[in-house]
Design a protein around this motif. Structure first.
Motif, PDB file in Angstrom:
ATOM      1  N   ILE A  69      38.006  63.878   6.047  1.00 28.95           N
ATOM      2  CA  ILE A  69      37.521  64.344   4.752  1.00 28.95           C
ATOM      3  C   ILE A  69      38.261  63.625   3.628  1.00 28.95           C
ATOM      4  N   VAL A  70      37.505  63.001   2.733  1.00 30.70           N
ATOM      5  CA  VAL A  70      38.098  62.271   1.612  1.00 30.70           C
ATOM      6  C   VAL A  70      37.481  62.692   0.281  1.00 30.70           C
ATOM      7  N   THR A  71      36.871  63.859   0.248  1.00 32.31           N
ATOM      8  CA  THR A  71      36.256  64.365  -0.981  1.00 32.31           C
ATOM      9  C   THR A  71      37.314  65.060  -1.856  1.00 32.31           C
ATOM     10  N   PRO A  72      37.005  65.363  -3.136  1.00 35.79           N
ATOM     11  CA  PRO A  72      37.989  66.016  -4.008  1.00 35.79           C
ATOM     12  C   PRO A  72      38.503  67.332  -3.442  1.00 35.79           C
ATOM     13  N   ALA A  73      39.744  67.658  -3.781  1.00 41.35           N
ATOM     14  CA  ALA A  73      40.421  68.825  -3.209  1.00 41.35           C
ATOM     15  C   ALA A  73      39.617  70.111  -3.363  1.00 41.35           C
ATOM     16  N   ALA A  74      38.970  70.305  -4.500  1.00 44.04           N
ATOM     17  CA  ALA A  74      38.244  71.552  -4.757  1.00 44.04           C
ATOM     18  C   ALA A  74      37.108  71.777  -3.768  1.00 44.04           C
ATOM     19  N   THR A  75      36.607  70.697  -3.159  1.00 41.44           N
ATOM     20  CA  THR A  75      35.482  70.826  -2.225  1.00 41.44           C
ATOM     21  C   THR A  75      35.934  71.090  -0.789  1.00 41.44           C
ATOM     22  N   ILE A  76      37.226  70.966  -0.520  1.00 42.03           N
ATOM     23  CA  ILE A  76      37.713  70.979   0.868  1.00 42.03           C
ATOM     24  C   ILE A  76      37.523  72.312   1.584  1.00 42.03           C
ATOM     25  N   PRO A  77      37.819  73.480   0.971  1.00 40.17           N
ATOM     26  CA  PRO A  77      37.630  74.734   1.714  1.00 40.17           C
ATOM     27  C   PRO A  77      36.211  74.899   2.248  1.00 40.17           C
ATOM     28  N   ALA A  78      35.211  74.639   1.416  1.00 35.70           N
ATOM     29  CA  ALA A  78      33.820  74.773   1.860  1.00 35.70           C
ATOM     30  C   ALA A  78      33.477  73.742   2.927  1.00 35.70           C
ATOM     31  N   THR A  79      34.036  72.544   2.803  1.00 38.01           N
ATOM     32  CA  THR A  79      33.773  71.500   3.793  1.00 38.01           C
ATOM     33  C   THR A  79      34.397  71.840   5.129  1.00 38.01           C
ATOM     34  N   VAL A  80      35.603  72.386   5.114  1.00 44.11           N
ATOM     35  CA  VAL A  80      36.258  72.817   6.358  1.00 44.11           C
ATOM     36  C   VAL A  80      35.458  73.938   7.016  1.00 44.11           C
ATOM     37  N   GLU A  81      34.946  74.859   6.217  1.00 44.16           N
ATOM     38  CA  GLU A  81      34.114  75.935   6.767  1.00 44.16           C
ATOM     39  C   GLU A  81      32.876  75.343   7.442  1.00 44.16           C
ATOM     40  N   GLU A  82      32.258  74.368   6.797  1.00 44.23           N
ATOM     41  CA  GLU A  82      31.066  73.728   7.354  1.00 44.23           C
ATOM     42  C   GLU A  82      31.388  73.029   8.677  1.00 44.23           C
ATOM     43  N   CYS A  83      32.524  72.335   8.722  1.00 40.89           N
ATOM     44  CA  CYS A  83      32.933  71.652   9.957  1.00 40.89           C
ATOM     45  C   CYS A  83      33.205  72.649  11.071  1.00 40.89           C
ATOM     46  N   ALA A  84      33.915  73.712  10.751  1.00 42.21           N
ATOM     47  CA  ALA A  84      34.247  74.713  11.762  1.00 42.21           C
ATOM     48  C   ALA A  84      33.003  75.391  12.302  1.00 42.21           C
ATOM     49  N   ALA A  85      32.078  75.736  11.413  1.00 40.97           N
ATOM     50  CA  ALA A  85      30.844  76.402  11.827  1.00 40.97           C
ATOM     51  C   ALA A  85      30.007  75.512  12.739  1.00 40.97           C
ATOM     52  N   VAL A  88      33.165  71.310  14.978  1.00 44.09           N
ATOM     53  CA  VAL A  88      34.055  70.143  14.935  1.00 44.09           C
ATOM     54  C   VAL A  88      35.440  70.558  15.432  1.00 44.09           C
ATOM     55  N   LYS A  89      36.008  69.785  16.348  1.00 40.62           N
ATOM     56  CA  LYS A  89      37.271  70.167  16.975  1.00 40.62           C
ATOM     57  C   LYS A  89      38.508  69.747  16.183  1.00 40.62           C
ATOM     58  N   ALA A  90      38.407  68.637  15.473  1.00 40.56           N
ATOM     59  CA  ALA A  90      39.573  68.098  14.777  1.00 40.56           C
ATOM     60  C   ALA A  90      39.179  67.607  13.392  1.00 40.56           C
ATOM     61  N   VAL A  91      40.052  67.842  12.422  1.00 37.14           N
ATOM     62  CA  VAL A  91      39.789  67.435  11.037  1.00 37.14           C
ATOM     63  C   VAL A  91      41.035  66.758  10.472  1.00 37.14           C
ATOM     64  N   VAL A  92      40.852  65.617   9.842  1.00 37.06           N
ATOM     65  CA  VAL A  92      41.918  64.945   9.098  1.00 37.06           C
ATOM     66  C   VAL A  92      41.554  65.009   7.624  1.00 37.06           C
ATOM     67  N   ILE A  93      42.371  65.699   6.840  1.00 35.71           N
ATOM     68  CA  ILE A  93      42.125  65.811   5.402  1.00 35.71           C
ATOM     69  C   ILE A  93      43.034  64.808   4.692  1.00 35.71           C
ATOM     70  N   ILE A  94      42.455  63.727   4.233  1.00 34.21           N
ATOM     71  CA  ILE A  94      43.226  62.698   3.538  1.00 34.21           C
ATOM     72  C   ILE A  94      43.384  63.033   2.057  1.00 34.21           C
ATOM     73  N   SER A  95      42.467  63.765   1.513  1.00 33.63           N
ATOM     74  CA  SER A  95      42.456  64.088   0.077  1.00 33.63           C
ATOM     75  C   SER A  95      43.776  64.691  -0.392  1.00 33.63           C
ATOM     76  N   ALA A  96      44.189  64.316  -1.602  1.00 33.24           N
ATOM     77  CA  ALA A  96      45.359  64.890  -2.255  1.00 33.24           C
ATOM     78  C   ALA A  96      44.904  65.975  -3.229  1.00 33.24           C
ATOM     79  N   GLY A  97      45.881  66.616  -3.877  1.00 35.49           N
ATOM     80  CA  GLY A  97      45.564  67.649  -4.852  1.00 35.49           C
ATOM     81  C   GLY A  97      45.838  69.046  -4.347  1.00 35.49           C
ATOM     82  N   PHE A  98      46.779  69.159  -3.410  1.00 39.04           N
ATOM     83  CA  PHE A  98      47.096  70.463  -2.836  1.00 39.04           C
ATOM     84  C   PHE A  98      48.481  70.917  -3.280  1.00 39.04           C
ATOM     85  N   ARG A  99      49.338  71.366  -2.403  1.00 31.99           N
ATOM     86  CA  ARG A  99      50.601  71.962  -2.855  1.00 31.99           C
ATOM     87  C   ARG A  99      51.426  71.000  -3.705  1.00 31.99           C
ATOM     88  N   GLU A 100      51.269  69.694  -3.456  1.00 28.49           N
ATOM     89  CA  GLU A 100      52.023  68.716  -4.235  1.00 28.49           C
ATOM     90  C   GLU A 100      51.570  68.694  -5.692  1.00 28.49           C
TER      91      GLU A 100
END
Length: 208
Positions: A69-85, A88-100
């Motif tokens: 996943i390389v989309t903007p941070a704000a889109t990641i929760p919904a994208t992870v939900e879509e992958c899980a549903a 998808v077994k494994a996810v690599v989130i490259i996007s920045a904009g989180f705790r840092e």
């Protein structure tokens, strides 16, 4: 295994924009064929670098084993939900904009964990990471601009993407190879301990 020997990979946020992370990750994957299928996912384009694109995970002809996943941070929760549903077994989130990035980014990480917790069996590397490389299989799931490193027997793990790029550049000049090369980023899920346990049981890895 789904991280390091995937049969299929979806790049969510793949794009043709020169200099973008989405283009670099996708190009790294298709320019060094590893024998698996690569699906670009982009809601706005019918194809990326000549490869047919799909608007979302649900539209793919199969469930990818791994999603990058390389989309903007704000889109990641919904994208992870879509992958899980989708299964998808494994996810690599490259996007920045989180705790840092501060409290708002930390809250985003909590939302990603909450989505992941709804489903069993999916693991996440990242967010805010460089990605991973498996030289033996010619898999480059990173946005590093360096060439594919040689195959070796040392597994390299780092939190820092900047350190990863420096080590990659140095290793190429010195002819040093790796069994695995992993940037873990913020370690929302997969940690150093998980990877050390995995690589410690790997026949191709002799040191870390």
């Amino acid at each position: 295994e789904s991280f390091f020997a995937p049969a299929s990979v979806a790049v969510i946020g793949a794009t043709e924009k020169v200099g973008s992370v989405g283009r670099t990750v996708f190009w790294n994957l298709i320019s060094s064929p590893f024998g698996g299928t690569v699906y670009p996912v982009n809601r706005l384009r019918p194809s990326i670098l000549g490869v047919r694109a799909y608007p979302n995970i649900a539209a793919l002809p199969e469930v990818p084993e791994l999603a990058v996943i390389v989309t903007p941070a704000a889109t990641i929760p919904a994208t992870v939900e879509e992958c899980a549903a989708a299964g998808v077994k494994a996810v690599v989130i490259i996007s920045a904009g989180f705790r840092e990035a501060g409290p708002e980014g930390l809250a985003l990480e909590a939302r990603v964990r909450a989505e992941q917790a709804k489903f069993d069996g999916m693991r996440i590397i990242g967010p805010n990471c460089l990605g991973l490389i498996v030289p033996r299989l010619k898999i480059n799931l990173s946005f590093a601009n360096a060439a594919m490193p040689r195959h070796g027997h040392v597994a390299f793990i780092s939190q820092s993407g900047a350190l990863c790029t420096s080590v990659l550049d140095w290793a190429l000049t010195q002819g040093i190879g790796f069994s695995y090369f992993v940037s873990v980023g913020n370690m929302l899920d997969v940690t150093f301990s998980d990877l050390i346990d995995y690589f410690g049981q790997d026949a191709d890895t002799r040191s870390m």
